[in-house]
Design a protein around this motif. Structure first.
Motif, PDB file in Angstrom:
ATOM      1  N   ASP A   1       0.836  -1.204   0.000  1.00 47.09           N
ATOM      2  CA  ASP A   1       0.000   0.000   0.000  1.00 47.09           C
ATOM      3  C   ASP A   1       0.869   1.252   0.000  1.00 47.09           C
ATOM      4  O   ASP A   1       1.796   1.374   0.808  1.00 47.09           O
ATOM      5  CB  ASP A   1      -0.904   0.024   1.234  1.00 47.09           C
ATOM      6  CG  ASP A   1      -2.012  -1.010   1.165  1.00 47.09           C
ATOM      7  OD1 ASP A   1      -2.448  -1.335   0.049  1.00 47.09           O
ATOM      8  OD2 ASP A   1      -2.448  -1.485   2.231  1.00 47.09           O
TER       9      ASP A   1
ATOM     10  N   VAL B   1      -4.818   5.849  -1.840  1.00 45.59           N
ATOM     11  CA  VAL B   1      -4.008   4.653  -1.615  1.00 45.59           C
ATOM     12  C   VAL B   1      -3.940   3.865  -2.914  1.00 45.59           C
ATOM     13  O   VAL B   1      -4.965   3.554  -3.515  1.00 45.59           O
ATOM     14  CB  VAL B   1      -4.611   3.763  -0.514  1.00 45.59           C
ATOM     15  CG1 VAL B   1      -3.755   2.505  -0.334  1.00 45.59           C
ATOM     16  CG2 VAL B   1      -4.696   4.516   0.803  1.00 45.59           C
TER      17      VAL B   1
ATOM     18  N   LYS C   1      -1.688   0.483  -4.916  1.00 48.10           N
ATOM     19  CA  LYS C   1      -0.878  -0.697  -4.618  1.00 48.10           C
ATOM     20  C   LYS C   1       0.225  -0.865  -5.651  1.00 48.10           C
ATOM     21  O   LYS C   1       0.040  -0.517  -6.821  1.00 48.10           O
ATOM     22  CB  LYS C   1      -1.760  -1.951  -4.582  1.00 48.10           C
ATOM     23  CG  LYS C   1      -2.733  -1.993  -3.401  1.00 48.10           C
ATOM     24  CD  LYS C   1      -3.458  -3.314  -3.348  1.00 48.10           C
ATOM     25  CE  LYS C   1      -4.392  -3.371  -2.145  1.00 48.10           C
ATOM     26  NZ  LYS C   1      -3.642  -3.403  -0.873  1.00 48.10           N
TER      27      LYS C   1
END
Length: 228
Positions: free
Chosen positions: A44, A53, A55
């Motif tokens: 994250d 956020v 990934k």
């Protein structure tokens, strides 16, 4: 005359405002790794200003939109999170996460898919000043000898990780301090309390360091001002 110039001036102001607003949009790219070479998938990446956020992808890469002098926080289960302050001219960020101590952290890293190659991860060893009180060791040789199973310290100061491979050629591990390749004699002057972490790479992961990496690599990170 003024009436004719007004629309033109207004147009220039509008164009400048639009361009200025667009110039404020800033994107940075980055990569997240562990042990300096193994990429972390699905970590994250949190942007402080926007609360966004994202990934990391299958190669450990990410791209995020940030504000001037923003901060990003990178986290993944089984790893110690890191917060990175972005300077005004920062465009690319390389973040290396330390694995938390204990076998459970390795299970998380492999089981949750953060690290694809579990065998590579298990061929690595790590110790940080958060795990162990480095001040109990008088020098770096004692620290390395006492905490890493199978790692030998020769009388000449060479570190042997993968055993004696040749009578004629050196079997000494490569020493990396703060990203720089150094001679093993630097360990004579390096005080354990100045060290933040020690990583040992035992297998083919060390290939990124060239032919010398074939004997294994000792990666040492020293404390910076904020770590004191």
């Amino acid at each position: 005359m003024k009436t004719k110039l007004f629309p033109f001036i207004l147009f220039i102001i509008c164009v400048f405002t639009i361009n200025h607003g667009s110039a404020q949009e800033r994107y940075i790219q980055g990569i997240v790794t562990t042990f300096d070479s193994i990429t972390i998938v699905g970590a994250d990446v949190f942007v402080k200003s926007s609360k966004e956020v994202v990934k990391t992808d299958t190669l450990g890469h990410f791209q995020v939109k940030v504000a001037p002098e923003d901060k990003i926080k990178i986290s993944a289960k089984g790893f110690q999170g890191r917060t990175v302050k972005l300077e005004e001219n920062t465009k690319i960020v390389a973040v290396n996460l330390n694995l938390k101590p204990g076998d459970k952290a390795r299970e998380y890293a492999i089981g949750y898919g953060y690290v694809k190659d579990g065998e590579r991860l298990n061929a690595l060893a790590q110790m940080t000043s958060d795990d162990v009180d480095f001040s109990q060791y008088t020098n770096m040789y004692d620290l390395i000898r006492g905490r890493f199973a199978g790692v030998q310290v020769q009388s000449n100061g060479e570190i042997i990780i993968r055993g004696i491979n040749s009578i004629n050629m050196s079997s000494a591990a490569l020493i990396i301090v703060d990203g720089m390749q150094v001679d093993n004699t630097i360990l004579n002057s390096l005080v354990p309390t100045q060290v933040k972490s020690v990583n040992i790479i035992k297998d083919g992961s060390a290939a990124i360091y060239g032919s010398r990496g074939a004997n294994g690599v000792v990666i040492i990170e020293t404390k910076k001002g904020k770590d004191e």
